[in-house]
Every structure is written in structure tokens, then in C-alpha cells.
Motif scaffolding. Structure first.
Motif, mmCIF file in Angstrom:
data_model
loop_
_atom_site.group_PDB
_atom_site.id
_atom_site.type_symbol
_atom_site.label_atom_id
_atom_site.label_comp_id
_atom_site.label_asym_id
_atom_site.label_seq_id
_atom_site.Cartn_x
_atom_site.Cartn_y
_atom_site.Cartn_z
ATOM 1 N N VAL A 176 0.817 -1.208 0.000
ATOM 2 C CA VAL A 176 0.000 0.000 0.000
ATOM 3 C C VAL A 176 0.854 1.263 0.000
ATOM 4 C CG1 VAL A 176 -0.290 -0.038 2.531
ATOM 5 C CG2 VAL A 176 -1.945 1.173 1.094
ATOM 6 N N GLU A 177 1.918 1.309 0.777
ATOM 7 C CA GLU A 177 2.725 2.519 0.830
ATOM 8 C C GLU A 177 3.454 2.761 -0.492
ATOM 9 O OE1 GLU A 177 5.192 2.892 4.216
ATOM 10 O OE2 GLU A 177 3.567 2.630 5.652
ATOM 11 N N ALA A 178 4.007 1.704 -1.059
ATOM 12 C CA ALA A 178 4.692 1.848 -2.345
ATOM 13 C C ALA A 178 3.709 2.280 -3.434
ATOM 14 C CB ALA A 178 5.371 0.540 -2.726
ATOM 15 N N THR A 179 2.490 1.780 -3.356
ATOM 16 C CA THR A 179 1.481 2.147 -4.350
ATOM 17 C C THR A 179 1.098 3.614 -4.223
ATOM 18 O OG1 THR A 179 0.616 -0.113 -4.354
ATOM 19 C CG2 THR A 179 -0.814 1.610 -5.238
ATOM 20 N N LEU A 180 0.924 4.093 -2.999
ATOM 21 C CA LEU A 180 0.611 5.510 -2.794
ATOM 22 C C LEU A 180 1.735 6.394 -3.334
ATOM 23 C CD1 LEU A 180 -0.928 5.384 0.794
ATOM 24 C CD2 LEU A 180 -2.151 5.737 -1.360
ATOM 25 N N GLU A 181 2.968 5.970 -3.138
ATOM 26 C CA GLU A 181 4.101 6.733 -3.667
ATOM 27 C C GLU A 181 4.078 6.765 -5.191
ATOM 28 O OE1 GLU A 181 7.745 5.198 -2.179
ATOM 29 O OE2 GLU A 181 7.331 5.700 -0.085
ATOM 30 N N ALA A 182 3.779 5.617 -5.795
ATOM 31 C CA ALA A 182 3.743 5.551 -7.255
ATOM 32 C C ALA A 182 2.621 6.425 -7.809
ATOM 33 C CB ALA A 182 3.557 4.103 -7.702
ATOM 34 N N LEU A 183 1.470 6.417 -7.166
ATOM 35 C CA LEU A 183 0.358 7.252 -7.625
ATOM 36 C C LEU A 183 0.730 8.724 -7.533
ATOM 37 C CD1 LEU A 183 -2.675 5.392 -5.972
ATOM 38 C CD2 LEU A 183 -1.891 5.250 -8.343
ATOM 39 N N ARG A 189 -3.905 12.208 -7.361
ATOM 40 C CA ARG A 189 -4.227 12.523 -5.968
ATOM 41 C C ARG A 189 -4.904 11.328 -5.312
ATOM 42 N NH1 ARG A 189 -3.878 17.365 -4.060
ATOM 43 N NH2 ARG A 189 -5.693 17.206 -2.691
ATOM 44 N N THR A 190 -4.673 11.175 -4.029
ATOM 45 C CA THR A 190 -5.243 10.042 -3.296
ATOM 46 C C THR A 190 -6.193 10.549 -2.218
ATOM 47 O OG1 THR A 190 -3.226 10.019 -1.920
ATOM 48 C CG2 THR A 190 -3.357 8.443 -3.748
ATOM 49 N N PHE A 191 -7.407 10.011 -2.248
ATOM 50 C CA PHE A 191 -8.444 10.385 -1.296
ATOM 51 C C PHE A 191 -8.760 9.186 -0.408
ATOM 52 C CE2 PHE A 191 -10.119 13.197 -4.949
ATOM 53 C CZ PHE A 191 -9.198 14.197 -4.645
ATOM 54 N N ALA A 192 -8.427 9.292 0.868
ATOM 55 C CA ALA A 192 -8.756 8.237 1.817
ATOM 56 C C ALA A 192 -10.217 8.388 2.225
ATOM 57 C CB ALA A 192 -7.849 8.316 3.037
ATOM 58 N N ALA A 223 -4.126 5.005 10.632
ATOM 59 C CA ALA A 223 -3.801 6.431 10.618
ATOM 60 C C ALA A 223 -2.602 6.721 9.724
ATOM 61 C CB ALA A 223 -3.527 6.909 12.045
ATOM 62 N N GLU A 224 -1.616 5.814 9.714
ATOM 63 C CA GLU A 224 -0.427 6.083 8.916
ATOM 64 C C GLU A 224 -0.736 6.072 7.416
ATOM 65 O OE1 GLU A 224 -0.151 1.697 10.305
ATOM 66 O OE2 GLU A 224 -0.780 3.657 11.105
ATOM 67 N N ILE A 225 -1.740 5.295 7.015
ATOM 68 C CA ILE A 225 -2.139 5.293 5.604
ATOM 69 C C ILE A 225 -2.958 6.541 5.290
ATOM 70 C CG2 ILE A 225 -3.407 4.061 3.817
ATOM 71 C CD1 ILE A 225 -0.760 2.767 4.735
ATOM 72 N N ARG A 226 -3.869 6.904 6.176
ATOM 73 C CA ARG A 226 -4.636 8.140 5.962
ATOM 74 C C ARG A 226 -3.703 9.341 5.832
ATOM 75 N NH1 ARG A 226 -7.830 6.220 10.432
ATOM 76 N NH2 ARG A 226 -7.024 7.936 11.708
ATOM 77 N N ASP A 227 -2.656 9.361 6.664
ATOM 78 C CA ASP A 227 -1.724 10.490 6.641
ATOM 79 C C ASP A 227 -0.933 10.563 5.336
ATOM 80 O OD1 ASP A 227 -2.561 11.132 9.162
ATOM 81 O OD2 ASP A 227 -0.847 10.236 10.200
ATOM 82 N N VAL A 232 -8.398 13.225 3.481
ATOM 83 C CA VAL A 232 -9.238 12.214 4.111
ATOM 84 C C VAL A 232 -10.678 12.703 3.975
ATOM 85 C CG1 VAL A 232 -9.739 10.889 6.192
ATOM 86 C CG2 VAL A 232 -7.387 11.635 5.715
ATOM 87 N N VAL A 233 -11.496 11.917 3.321
ATOM 88 C CA VAL A 233 -12.820 12.362 2.897
ATOM 89 C C VAL A 233 -13.902 11.559 3.610
ATOM 90 C CG1 VAL A 233 -14.350 12.700 0.919
ATOM 91 C CG2 VAL A 233 -11.874 12.966 0.649
ATOM 92 N N ARG A 234 -14.918 12.273 4.055
ATOM 93 C CA ARG A 234 -16.037 11.633 4.742
ATOM 94 C C ARG A 234 -17.307 11.807 3.918
ATOM 95 N NH1 ARG A 234 -19.241 14.271 8.627
ATOM 96 N NH2 ARG A 234 -17.569 15.830 8.849
#
Length: 264
Positions: A176-183, A189-192, A223-227, A232-234
Motif C-alpha cells: 500500500v505505501e509503495a502504491t501511494l508513492e507511485a500514484l 491525488r489520493t483520497f482516503a 492512521a499512517e495510511i490516511r496520513d 481524508v474524505v467523509r
């Protein structure tokens, strides 16, 4: 007609309900007319065999005819054999064995995607399949699935996706972290999507390329992924309702993205 429920062929097809066998053989099962129809339409070269009962042969003759025209081997079976091959309690008379076609994140990013879904540690097959179907319905370019998630080629996932698994790439086994970096490196943009988010869904700019990041059914996103995500979208819901389940939340978010990102 195949009538021996103890035959090696029947045992071989039924064994594809196990993840270890699917990974070893590179094959999976598609059960039911909708999924089989889409496999034949969009991935006929990957369909090894089609098994059909006499009743289904009459009811779904167009599907069988398309399979024969595509050069797919069609086997008529009795109800007991199809029941033995399938892992569902009420099979619908059509079952196909299909070769997997793994997709990669690099392939997806090379196509300059506008809308993606990233599933992190999603374990429920029904949720995963429904998200894949929703991603297909609302014009997503791919679904990304992290390691530790359900196998997207499991029979229950494939049934829940209702053929959509043949319409768009589904990349699995991702960190997941490597994927967020690649995106991020590709300007996506990444929306949690999470109930603790301060940004409400109607206020999110979905006009630029983006990915919805969805977490586990029980504990959501750590939390570390949301950060690591851009926002972070509700989803705003009534105070009377505690939360939305994963599949429903993903569908709402994808619908919000659809108009701005759908390709012409």
C-alpha cells in the motif's frame, strides 16, 4: 454428457475453489450466465472450457452459441456434475474455467488513468466484487488491491463482480505505501475514504486524476495510511446512521467522481 461426479475432470474444476490451486494453475472459475457471457465477450481466448446443463443449454443458447463460435470447448453435464464443480448452493447451469491474466501497476499508470480505486486489506469477497462492479459502472480505469486482501479470483468475488472483472484491470498483491508513492509520482491525488475525514465528499475536487483509497471492513484505514493520502474524505450521512459499509461507501464515492472523470 458428463455424468460422473467422481471423475478427475470434476475434481479438477472443483479444486479451483482453493486459492493455492488457482495460483498454481493460473485458472479460476466463472459461475453463472452473466459472468460467463462477459468472459466469452471480452476474454474468449482465455476461456478453456464451458460446462452447461441441458436446461441451461436451452435457456442460454445464445451464450453457448457464442462460445462455440469462439472455439471454446463446450461440455454438456447433468445437474449433479455441475453441482459438484461449483462451490455455490444453487448453480445456474453455466460454469467456465478461465485463465488468469495478471495486470501490473506499471501497465495501469502507463495509460494515464483518471480514476482508480485502491482496496487496502479488504477481506470480504462480496465487498470486493461489488467494488469492482461499481468501479466498472462509474468509469474507473482500474482497481488496485493490496497484499493481505481477499483473492479477487475467488468464486464469491467473481460472482459478485458479475462479469466486470473482464472489463477493467484488477492489480493485486500491492504494497500500500509503495502504491501511494507511485500514484503521487504520476500526479494522481489520493483520497482516503474514512468516517474521520474533515473534508466532506461534495467539497472534493474530483476533476483531476485521483484514486479512492478504501480500507478494511472492520477497522478502516490505519492512521499512517490516511496520513499518506492527500485528503481524508467523509461521506455525509444522517446522524441516525453510524456508518456505511465498504461497498456502499465506495459506490457513493465513485458516483461522485463519475461525471468529472468519465472518458468520452
Amino acid at each position: 454428457m458428463l455424468t460422473n461426479v467422481r471423475s478427475d475432470r470434476v475434481k479438477s474444476v472443483r479444486s479451483l475453489s482453493r486459492r493455492s490451486v488457482r495460483e498454481r494453475t493460473g485458472r479460476f472459475v466463472v459461475d453463472g450466465p452473466q459472468g460467463v457471457r462477459e468472459a466469452i465477450r471480452y476474454a474468449a481466448a482465455r476461456v478453456d472450457d464451458l460446462y452447461v446443463t441441458s436446461a441451461a443449454l436451452e435457456r442460454h443458447d445464445a451464450i453457448v452459441r457464442d462460445a462455440l463460435q469462439a472455439g471454446i470447448r463446450v461440455h454438456e453435464t447433468d445437474d449433479a456434475v455441475l453441482d459438484a464443480m461449483s462451490d455455490t448452493e444453487s448453480p445456474q447451469g453455466l460454469l467456465a474455467v478461465v485463465a488468469a491474466e495478471p495486470a501490473t501497476l506499471d501497465d495501469v499508470l502507463a495509460r494515464a488513468p483518471r480514476l482508480l480505486v485502491l482496496l487496502s486489506n479488504v477481506r470480504d469477497p462480496g465487498n470486493a466484487g461489488t467494488v469492482i462492479r461499481g468501479a466498472d459502472a462509474f468509469g474507473a480505469d482500474a482497481v488496485l488491491v493490496t497484499e493481505g486482501s481477499v483473492d479477487v479470483l475467488a468464486p464469491k468475488v467473481v460472482r459478485s463482480a458479475v462479469g466486470s472483472i473482464f472489463h477493467l484491470p484488477v492489480v493485486t498483491g500491492l504494497d500500500v505505501e509503495a502504491t501511494l508513492e507511485a500514484l503521487s509520482a504520476h500526479g494522481i491525488r489520493t483520497f482516503a475514504a474514512d468516517g474521520v475525514g474533515e473534508t466532506l465528499l461534495p467539497d472534493v475536487d474530483v476533476g483531476a486524476p485521483h484514486a479512492w483509497v478504501m480500507g478494511n471492513e472492520a477497522w478502516g484505514l490505519p492512521a499512517e495510511i490516511r496520513d499518506r493520502c492527500d485528503e481524508v474524505v467523509r461521506v455525509p450521512i444522517s446522524e441516525r446512521v453510524e456508518s456505511l459499509n465498504l461497498a456502499m461507501a465506495a459506490t457513493v464515492c465513485l458516483a461522485a467522481s463519475s461525471g468529472a472523470t468519465r472518458r468520452p
